[in-house]
Design a protein around this motif. Structure first.
Motif, PDB file in Angstrom:
ATOM      1  N   GLU A  78      79.156  38.048  21.839  1.00  0.00           N
ATOM      2  CA  GLU A  78      80.285  38.761  22.429  1.00  0.00           C
ATOM      3  C   GLU A  78      79.881  39.780  23.490  1.00  0.00           C
ATOM      4  O   GLU A  78      80.440  39.780  24.601  1.00  0.00           O
ATOM      5  N   LEU A  79      78.928  40.658  23.177  1.00  0.00           N
ATOM      6  CA  LEU A  79      78.642  41.755  24.089  1.00  0.00           C
ATOM      7  C   LEU A  79      77.862  41.326  25.323  1.00  0.00           C
ATOM      8  O   LEU A  79      78.158  41.783  26.439  1.00  0.00           O
ATOM      9  N   ILE A  80      76.852  40.485  25.152  1.00  0.00           N
ATOM     10  CA  ILE A  80      76.112  40.026  26.328  1.00  0.00           C
ATOM     11  C   ILE A  80      77.015  39.227  27.268  1.00  0.00           C
ATOM     12  O   ILE A  80      77.019  39.470  28.479  1.00  0.00           O
ATOM     13  N   PRO A  81      77.839  38.290  26.764  1.00  0.00           N
ATOM     14  CA  PRO A  81      78.773  37.617  27.672  1.00  0.00           C
ATOM     15  C   PRO A  81      79.740  38.593  28.345  1.00  0.00           C
ATOM     16  O   PRO A  81      80.093  38.408  29.518  1.00  0.00           O
ATOM     17  N   TYR A  82      80.169  39.619  27.616  1.00  0.00           N
ATOM     18  CA  TYR A  82      81.073  40.611  28.209  1.00  0.00           C
ATOM     19  C   TYR A  82      80.402  41.338  29.367  1.00  0.00           C
ATOM     20  O   TYR A  82      81.014  41.601  30.403  1.00  0.00           O
ATOM     21  N   LEU A  83      79.115  41.653  29.193  1.00  0.00           N
ATOM     22  CA  LEU A  83      78.384  42.346  30.259  1.00  0.00           C
ATOM     23  C   LEU A  83      78.195  41.454  31.482  1.00  0.00           C
ATOM     24  O   LEU A  83      78.324  41.912  32.625  1.00  0.00           O
ATOM     25  N   LEU A  84      77.874  40.187  31.240  1.00  0.00           N
ATOM     26  CA  LEU A  84      77.464  39.310  32.332  1.00  0.00           C
ATOM     27  C   LEU A  84      78.606  38.518  32.956  1.00  0.00           C
ATOM     28  O   LEU A  84      78.458  38.001  34.068  1.00  0.00           O
ATOM     29  N   ASP A  85      79.741  38.392  32.276  1.00  0.00           N
ATOM     30  CA  ASP A  85      80.830  37.548  32.760  1.00  0.00           C
ATOM     31  C   ASP A  85      81.420  38.118  34.044  1.00  0.00           C
ATOM     32  O   ASP A  85      81.908  39.243  34.089  1.00  0.00           O
ATOM     33  N   ALA A  86      81.366  37.337  35.106  1.00  0.00           N
ATOM     34  CA  ALA A  86      81.905  37.761  36.401  1.00  0.00           C
ATOM     35  C   ALA A  86      83.221  37.059  36.737  1.00  0.00           C
ATOM     36  O   ALA A  86      83.777  37.240  37.816  1.00  0.00           O
ATOM     37  N   LYS A  87      83.754  36.254  35.820  1.00  0.00           N
ATOM     38  CA  LYS A  87      84.949  35.463  36.122  1.00  0.00           C
ATOM     39  C   LYS A  87      86.210  36.315  36.127  1.00  0.00           C
ATOM     40  O   LYS A  87      87.115  36.103  36.923  1.00  0.00           O
ATOM     41  N   ASN A  88      86.279  37.278  35.193  1.00  0.00           N
ATOM     42  CA  ASN A  88      87.488  38.090  35.077  1.00  0.00           C
ATOM     43  C   ASN A  88      87.453  39.247  36.071  1.00  0.00           C
ATOM     44  O   ASN A  88      87.103  40.371  35.740  1.00  0.00           O
ATOM     45  N   ARG A  89      87.850  38.951  37.302  1.00  0.00           N
ATOM     46  CA  ARG A  89      87.721  39.944  38.366  1.00  0.00           C
ATOM     47  C   ARG A  89      88.661  41.129  38.176  1.00  0.00           C
ATOM     48  O   ARG A  89      88.394  42.208  38.679  1.00  0.00           O
ATOM     49  N   ASP A  90      89.769  40.915  37.506  1.00  0.00           N
ATOM     50  CA  ASP A  90      90.737  41.998  37.331  1.00  0.00           C
ATOM     51  C   ASP A  90      90.468  42.826  36.079  1.00  0.00           C
ATOM     52  O   ASP A  90      91.217  43.750  35.775  1.00  0.00           O
ATOM     53  N   LEU A  91      89.422  42.488  35.344  1.00  0.00           N
ATOM     54  CA  LEU A  91      89.118  43.201  34.103  1.00  0.00           C
ATOM     55  C   LEU A  91      88.171  44.356  34.384  1.00  0.00           C
ATOM     56  O   LEU A  91      87.079  44.166  34.907  1.00  0.00           O
ATOM     57  N   VAL A  92      88.608  45.571  34.061  1.00  0.00           N
ATOM     58  CA  VAL A  92      87.764  46.749  34.235  1.00  0.00           C
ATOM     59  C   VAL A  92      86.801  46.841  33.057  1.00  0.00           C
ATOM     60  O   VAL A  92      87.213  46.777  31.895  1.00  0.00           O
ATOM     61  N   LYS A  93      85.514  46.989  33.351  1.00  0.00           N
ATOM     62  CA  LYS A  93      84.502  47.070  32.299  1.00  0.00           C
ATOM     63  C   LYS A  93      83.743  48.385  32.432  1.00  0.00           C
ATOM     64  O   LYS A  93      83.142  48.661  33.463  1.00  0.00           O
ATOM     65  N   ILE A  94      83.771  49.172  31.388  1.00  0.00           N
ATOM     66  CA  ILE A  94      83.038  50.435  31.392  1.00  0.00           C
ATOM     67  C   ILE A  94      82.762  50.819  29.940  1.00  0.00           C
ATOM     68  O   ILE A  94      83.525  50.473  29.036  1.00  0.00           O
ATOM     69  N   PHE A  95      81.667  51.496  29.718  1.00  0.00           N
ATOM     70  CA  PHE A  95      81.286  51.941  28.382  1.00  0.00           C
ATOM     71  C   PHE A  95      81.076  53.449  28.382  1.00  0.00           C
ATOM     72  O   PHE A  95      80.667  54.026  29.393  1.00  0.00           O
ATOM     73  N   PRO A  96      81.325  54.113  27.243  1.00  0.00           N
ATOM     74  CA  PRO A  96      80.918  55.513  27.111  1.00  0.00           C
ATOM     75  C   PRO A  96      79.399  55.605  27.016  1.00  0.00           C
ATOM     76  O   PRO A  96      78.727  54.589  26.816  1.00  0.00           O
ATOM     77  N   PRO A  97      78.842  56.804  27.141  1.00  0.00           N
ATOM     78  CA  PRO A  97      77.376  56.922  27.135  1.00  0.00           C
ATOM     79  C   PRO A  97      76.737  56.478  25.826  1.00  0.00           C
ATOM     80  O   PRO A  97      77.277  56.688  24.737  1.00  0.00           O
ATOM     81  N   ILE A  98      75.594  55.841  25.949  1.00  0.00           N
ATOM     82  CA  ILE A  98      74.711  55.582  24.814  1.00  0.00           C
ATOM     83  C   ILE A  98      74.045  56.906  24.452  1.00  0.00           C
ATOM     84  O   ILE A  98      73.583  57.628  25.343  1.00  0.00           O
ATOM     85  N   ILE A  99      74.011  57.256  23.183  1.00  0.00           N
ATOM     86  CA  ILE A  99      73.423  58.523  22.755  1.00  0.00           C
ATOM     87  C   ILE A  99      72.038  58.269  22.164  1.00  0.00           C
ATOM     88  O   ILE A  99      71.886  57.459  21.251  1.00  0.00           O
ATOM     89  N   VAL A 100      71.054  58.973  22.701  1.00  0.00           N
ATOM     90  CA  VAL A 100      69.656  58.808  22.288  1.00  0.00           C
ATOM     91  C   VAL A 100      69.093  60.155  21.858  1.00  0.00           C
ATOM     92  O   VAL A 100      69.283  61.160  22.550  1.00  0.00           O
ATOM     93  N   VAL A 101      68.421  60.181  20.742  1.00  0.00           N
ATOM     94  CA  VAL A 101      67.722  61.388  20.292  1.00  0.00           C
ATOM     95  C   VAL A 101      66.244  61.279  20.663  1.00  0.00           C
ATOM     96  O   VAL A 101      65.608  60.248  20.422  1.00  0.00           O
ATOM     97  N   VAL A 102      65.738  62.331  21.280  1.00  0.00           N
ATOM     98  CA  VAL A 102      64.309  62.411  21.589  1.00  0.00           C
ATOM     99  C   VAL A 102      63.612  62.885  20.322  1.00  0.00           C
ATOM    100  O   VAL A 102      63.629  64.063  19.977  1.00  0.00           O
ATOM    101  N   LEU A 103      63.028  61.949  19.604  1.00  0.00           N
ATOM    102  CA  LEU A 103      62.456  62.223  18.289  1.00  0.00           C
ATOM    103  C   LEU A 103      60.954  62.476  18.414  1.00  0.00           C
ATOM    104  O   LEU A 103      60.227  61.617  18.928  1.00  0.00           O
ATOM    105  N   PRO A 104      60.465  63.636  17.983  1.00  0.00           N
ATOM    106  CA  PRO A 104      59.018  63.887  18.067  1.00  0.00           C
ATOM    107  C   PRO A 104      58.261  63.065  17.038  1.00  0.00           C
ATOM    108  O   PRO A 104      58.786  62.737  15.963  1.00  0.00           O
ATOM    109  N   THR A 105      57.037  62.707  17.362  1.00  0.00           N
ATOM    110  CA  THR A 105      56.176  62.012  16.411  1.00  0.00           C
ATOM    111  C   THR A 105      54.978  62.895  16.078  1.00  0.00           C
ATOM    112  O   THR A 105      54.640  63.811  16.828  1.00  0.00           O
ATOM    113  N   GLU A 106      54.355  62.594  14.961  1.00  0.00           N
ATOM    114  CA  GLU A 106      53.161  63.343  14.577  1.00  0.00           C
ATOM    115  C   GLU A 106      52.025  63.051  15.556  1.00  0.00           C
ATOM    116  O   GLU A 106      51.957  61.940  16.106  1.00  0.00           O
ATOM    117  N   PRO A 107      51.151  64.020  15.823  1.00  0.00           N
ATOM    118  CA  PRO A 107      50.059  63.792  16.775  1.00  0.00           C
ATOM    119  C   PRO A 107      49.235  62.560  16.420  1.00  0.00           C
ATOM    120  O   PRO A 107      48.878  62.350  15.257  1.00  0.00           O
TER     121      PRO A 107
END
Length: 254
Positions: A95-124
């Protein structure tokens, strides 16, 4: 003659965007009678990620992004956490990859909210997540990493052993400019970039990238999910204008 040795920074991933912070502060300081305390400050950095491989930053960023399941072993998570962070790879592929790549539906607006990423520290010198960031210092005025202007910086760790650094210009009067020429610098050997919200849409982008760059084999935790995306071959994906496929992404540090 005295030699001055300058320590080299270990920050190797550099992103341009907008920086800010969020913190809820009470009108009064903490007392035993009121029980009020300020909330933990969250530094955030908003930028975008895309599949334009003419930009080295895009490829470097996608190489280090990972969903929760590729960072934590399932046995270390509670049941609710496993359910919340679980990924439906079949849905992403069908579903999602076809939604991203599908260019046929020219009148369909496609936009996503931001992906949220945490900068997680690791042990040395380890892949294990650390409990805390190294000491965080605020520098009110220092030469910017690019250009000749002055910048304020929020840096975790000593120079040559940094974890992250938020950077934003300051005016001559010391007032910050959060929206212009802000930078986030990361040490990818001391951090994990963990996707905590928007994992399915991020996984769609990651799957396309990993199929194009043969990145599935670089981590044993990725390999069990490779077959879900086998239908998206390199030759098929390259039939699309991938440089226009861009998503907002926000990095957070606490």
């Amino acid at each position: 003659m005295e030699f001055e040795f300058v320590k080299e920074s270990s920050l190797n991933l550099h992103l341009a965007g907008t920086v800010g912070s969020f913190k809820v502060s009470g009108a009064q300081t903490h007392t035993q009678s009121t029980g009020r305390t300020d909330s933990l400050e969250v530094m955030f950095f908003l930028t975008h990620v895309n599949l334009d491989f003419n930009s080295s930053n895009s490829s470097d960023l996608l190489q280090h992004l990972a969903p929760v399941r590729e960072i934590y072993e399932p046995e270390t998570l509670e049941f609710d956490e496993i359910m919340q962070r679980d990924l439906d790879d079949a849905r992403v592929s069908s579903e999602l990859i076809p939604y991203l790549l599908d260019a046929k539906n020219r009148d369909l607006v496609k936009i996503f909210p931001p992906i949220i990423v945490v900068v997680l520290p690791t042990e040395p010198d380890s892949e294990r997540p650390a409990d805390f960031y190294p000491k965080v210092a605020r520098i009110d005025k220092e030469k910017a990493s690019l250009g000749t202007h002055d910048a304020a910086k929020i840096r975790s760790g000593d120079i040559s052993r940094e974890v992250f650094e938020f950077e934003y210009p300051v005016e001559s009067d010391g007032s910050p400019r959060f929206h212009d020429f802000a930078r986030l610098h990361l040490n990818t050997s001391r951090t994990k970039l963990v996707i905590v919200d928007g994992q399915h849409r991020a996984m769609a982008l990651l799957a396309i990238y990993r199929n194009l760059k043969n990145e599935w084999s670089k981590d044993t935790r990725r390999q069990p999910y490779k077959d879900y995306y086998a239908e998206w071959t390199e030759s098929y994906i390259k039939g699309f204008k991938l440089d226009r496929l861009s998503m907002p992404i926000m990095f957070c540090a606490f």
